[in-house]
Design an enzyme around this catalytic site. Structure first.
Site, PDB file in Angstrom:
ATOM      1  N   LYS A   1      10.082 -11.391   3.312  1.00 30.39           N
ATOM      2  CA  LYS A   1       8.991 -11.836   4.190  1.00 30.39           C
ATOM      3  C   LYS A   1       9.551 -12.649   5.366  1.00 30.39           C
ATOM      4  CE  LYS A   1       5.850 -14.745   2.362  1.00 30.39           C
ATOM      5  NZ  LYS A   1       5.788 -16.021   3.075  1.00 30.39           N
ATOM      6  N   SER A   2      10.456 -13.561   5.091  1.00 30.69           N
ATOM      7  CA  SER A   2      11.007 -14.408   6.160  1.00 30.69           C
ATOM      8  C   SER A   2      11.694 -13.558   7.220  1.00 30.69           C
ATOM      9  CB  SER A   2      12.027 -15.386   5.577  1.00 30.69           C
ATOM     10  OG  SER A   2      11.400 -16.282   4.698  1.00 30.69           O
TER      11      SER A   2
ATOM     12  N   ARG B   1      10.670 -12.669  11.358  1.00 26.82           N
ATOM     13  CA  ARG B   1      11.648 -12.958  12.415  1.00 26.82           C
ATOM     14  C   ARG B   1      12.013 -11.699  13.199  1.00 26.82           C
ATOM     15  NH1 ARG B   1      11.685 -16.768   8.616  1.00 26.82           N
ATOM     16  NH2 ARG B   1      12.632 -18.816   8.965  1.00 26.82           N
TER      17      ARG B   1
ATOM     18  N   GLY C   1       1.794 -19.349   7.138  1.00 23.79           N
ATOM     19  CA  GLY C   1       2.416 -20.530   7.739  1.00 23.79           C
ATOM     20  C   GLY C   1       3.655 -20.153   8.532  1.00 23.79           C
TER      21      GLY C   1
ATOM     22  N   ASP D   1       9.827 -21.465  -2.869  1.00 25.78           N
ATOM     23  CA  ASP D   1       8.689 -20.605  -3.222  1.00 25.78           C
ATOM     24  C   ASP D   1       8.733 -20.158  -4.681  1.00 25.78           C
ATOM     25  OD1 ASP D   1       7.651 -20.767  -0.666  1.00 25.78           O
ATOM     26  OD2 ASP D   1       8.712 -18.993   0.039  1.00 25.78           O
TER      27      ASP D   1
ATOM     28  N   LYS E   1       1.809 -25.968   0.619  1.00 21.14           N
ATOM     29  CA  LYS E   1       1.995 -24.512   0.751  1.00 21.14           C
ATOM     30  C   LYS E   1       0.615 -23.850   0.834  1.00 21.14           C
ATOM     31  CE  LYS E   1       6.439 -24.535   0.800  1.00 21.14           C
ATOM     32  NZ  LYS E   1       7.113 -24.191   2.052  1.00 21.14           N
TER      33      LYS E   1
HETATM   34  C1  S3P Z   1       9.771 -19.832   5.127  1.00 23.92           C
HETATM   35  C2  S3P Z   1      10.096 -21.104   4.832  1.00 23.92           C
HETATM   36  C3  S3P Z   1       9.496 -21.850   3.711  1.00 23.92           C
HETATM   37  C4  S3P Z   1       8.825 -20.927   2.700  1.00 23.92           C
HETATM   38  C5  S3P Z   1       8.013 -19.853   3.349  1.00 23.92           C
HETATM   39  C6  S3P Z   1       8.875 -19.017   4.291  1.00 23.92           C
HETATM   40  C7  S3P Z   1      10.392 -19.209   6.319  1.00 23.92           C
HETATM   41  O1  S3P Z   1       8.533 -22.742   4.232  1.00 23.92           O
HETATM   42  O2  S3P Z   1       8.017 -21.668   1.823  1.00 23.92           O
HETATM   43  O3  S3P Z   1       7.421 -19.002   2.393  1.00 23.92           O
HETATM   44  O4  S3P Z   1      10.320 -17.968   6.466  1.00 23.92           O
HETATM   45  O5  S3P Z   1      10.964 -19.943   7.142  1.00 23.92           O
HETATM   46  P1  S3P Z   1       8.986 -24.174   4.836  1.00 23.92           P
HETATM   47  O6  S3P Z   1       9.949 -23.880   5.890  1.00 23.92           O
HETATM   48  O7  S3P Z   1       7.756 -24.816   5.385  1.00 23.92           O
HETATM   49  O8  S3P Z   1       9.547 -24.895   3.657  1.00 23.92           O
END
Ligand code: S3P
Length: 445
Positions: A30-31, A35, A101, A325, A352
């Site tokens: 997902k991250s 990006r 988020g 997570d 979260k």
């Molecule tokens: C993420 C960072 C984390 C994670 C989120 C994905 C990211 O959040 O909990 O699911 O892709 O940078 P935080 O950076 O707020 O800890």
């Protein structure tokens, strides 16, 4: 119900299952998926993405990048093309980031340097989450926002600019770091980000893959990332590895259901993401990695989990960022372990998609587990064997709370039901089908 995914309004129940067996591929990370789309939109020219996670969160980011002026096309299963125009243009509508988020915070950073007014919003969960952690550092660098209380909805204003400056990490958040770096990329001057606690580094890795220069230096004894403004990104090819945060669910299920052996292929093994695997090994889990290799600039491998007894451990608080997570699924596993599992230094879990400390404590207790909630931690005293189950668990629309309790239900004595399972699609749209293909008994309630 479709085989793919439950609809938003039905509940799901997981029942004690026979051995889970087989091989599966985790959905795209997902991250990295967020990006790839955002950098593709900021770049000049074509970005081709393979293995994109087609979950609701990432699809919201795809729509946002398009609203900011890029051309985004789905070419096939997980195959996407982004035609970037070298920056973000004035959007004509509100940018709705849904439940994500990561999407909203990274996009806020990326949009901040451009002379555009961008209104951001999201669902009820996202509206309740703190945006001050991004608004404050970006404002310090010269961005301007209009927001009532540091929450969504908010507007990034056209008269803000990003000039050089130093931002010091206040929370161990890769989202905040990424917002600052993406803002710096199209600002004027040099932006520095002092990162005392390392967090996932996908933004840094991918910026470099798109041709940007970003230095990691030691300044006054502190690790500092430095990015100069006015850099030109060139579209690139991105191969998205499998998400370890999603792979965690079938792998932990295999550890808990007697007789199981499950392999998840092509899992991202970036050391800033593998804290759960390290912790499970310390608990005695039979986890092994085959075909360790590098793909698209990230380490990946095929991870196999086999059923076996687990022993409680104390998770070092400084490991939290590398498994942030994964605490919900670790807490579920800990309920079956013998002895106590202590998870502290995890206050971030309260902000979260839900307050994950409170909801895991409540859900595990409802399932008969012995759990203590602390201000920034959870302590689970494992049964060393059976866990009762037999509860309907409130998830408050949090995908990871839902999946964690469904995995618990596969090994519990009595079925476990979760509400709002439709939200699982935010990160793992194929969860139910994948788990069933391994032999898991998960059905509409
Ligand atoms: C993420 C960072 C984390 C994670 C989120 C994905 C990211 O959040 O909990 O699911 O892709 O940078 P935080 O950076 O707020 O800890």
């Amino acid at each position: 119900m479709s085989d793919q995914h439950p609809s938003a309004d039905e509940s799901l129940t997981a029942r004690r299952s026979g051995p889970l067996r087989g091989e599966a591929r985790a959905p795209g990370d997902k991250s990295i998926s967020h990006r790839a789309l955002i950098l593709g939109g900021l770049a000049h020219g074509t970005t081709r993405i393979e293995g994109l996670l087609e979950g609701a969160d990432v699809l919201a980011t795809a729509r946002a990048v398009e609203a900011f002026g890029a051309r985004v096309a789905r070419l096939g299963d997980g195959r996407w093309r982004v035609e970037g125009v070298g920056g973000f243009r004035q959007p004509s509508a509100v940018i709705d980031c849904g439940n994500s988020g990561t999407g909203v915070r990274l996009l806020m950073g990326a949009a901040a340097p451009f002379p555009i007014d961008a209104a951001f919003d999201g669902d009820a969960s996202l509206r309740s989450r703190p945006m001050g952690r991004v608004i404050d550092p970006l404002s310090q660098l010269g961005a301007r926002f209009e927001s009532r209380d540091g929450r969504l909805p908010l507007i990034s204003l056209a008269d803000g600019r990003i000039s050089g400056g130093v931002v010091v990490q206040t929370a161990p958040s890769a989202q905040v770091k990424s917002a600052v770096l993406l803002a710096g990329l199209n600002g004027s001057g040099v932006v520095r980000f002092v990162e005392d606690i390392p967090t996932r580094d996908h933004t840094e890795r991918m910026l470099r893959a798109f041709g940007a220069i970003i230095d990691e230096v030691e300044e006054d004894g502190r690790r500092t990332l430095r990015i100069a403004g006015g850099q030109r990104l060139a579209g690139a090819a991105v191969v998205v590895p499998g998400d370890p945060s999603s792979a965690a669910f079938p792998l932990v299920a295999a550890l808990l259901v007697p007789g199981s052996r499950v392999t998840v292929g092509n899992v991202l093994l970036n050391p800033l993401r593998t804290g759960l695997f390290e912790t499970l090994r310390e608990m005695g889990a039979r986890l092994s990695v085959a075909h360790a290799r590098e793909e698209g600039g990230e380490p990946v491998g095929d991870v196999t989990a086999e059923y076996g007894p687990l022993t409680g451990v104390t998770v070092p608080p400084d490991r939290a960022a590398s498994m942030i997570d994964e605490y919900p699924i670790l807490a579920a596993a800990a309920a079956f372990a013998s002895g106590e599992t202590v998870m502290r230094g995890i206050g971030e879990l309260r902000v979260k998609e839900s307050d994950r400390i409170a909801l895991m404590a409540r859900g595990l207790a409802a399932c008969g587990a012995d759990v203590a909630e602390e201000a920034d931690g959870l302590v689970v005293r494992g049964s060393g064997g059976a866990v009762r189950g037999g509860a309907r668990v409130e998830t408050r629309g949090d995908h990871r709370i839902a999946m964690s309790h469904l995995v618990l239900g596969l090994a519990a004595e009595q079925p476990v039901t979760v509400d709002e399972p439709g939200m699982i699609a935010t990160s793992f749209p194929t969860f139910v089908a994948l788990m069933r293909s391994l032999g898991a008994a998960i059905e509409p309630a």
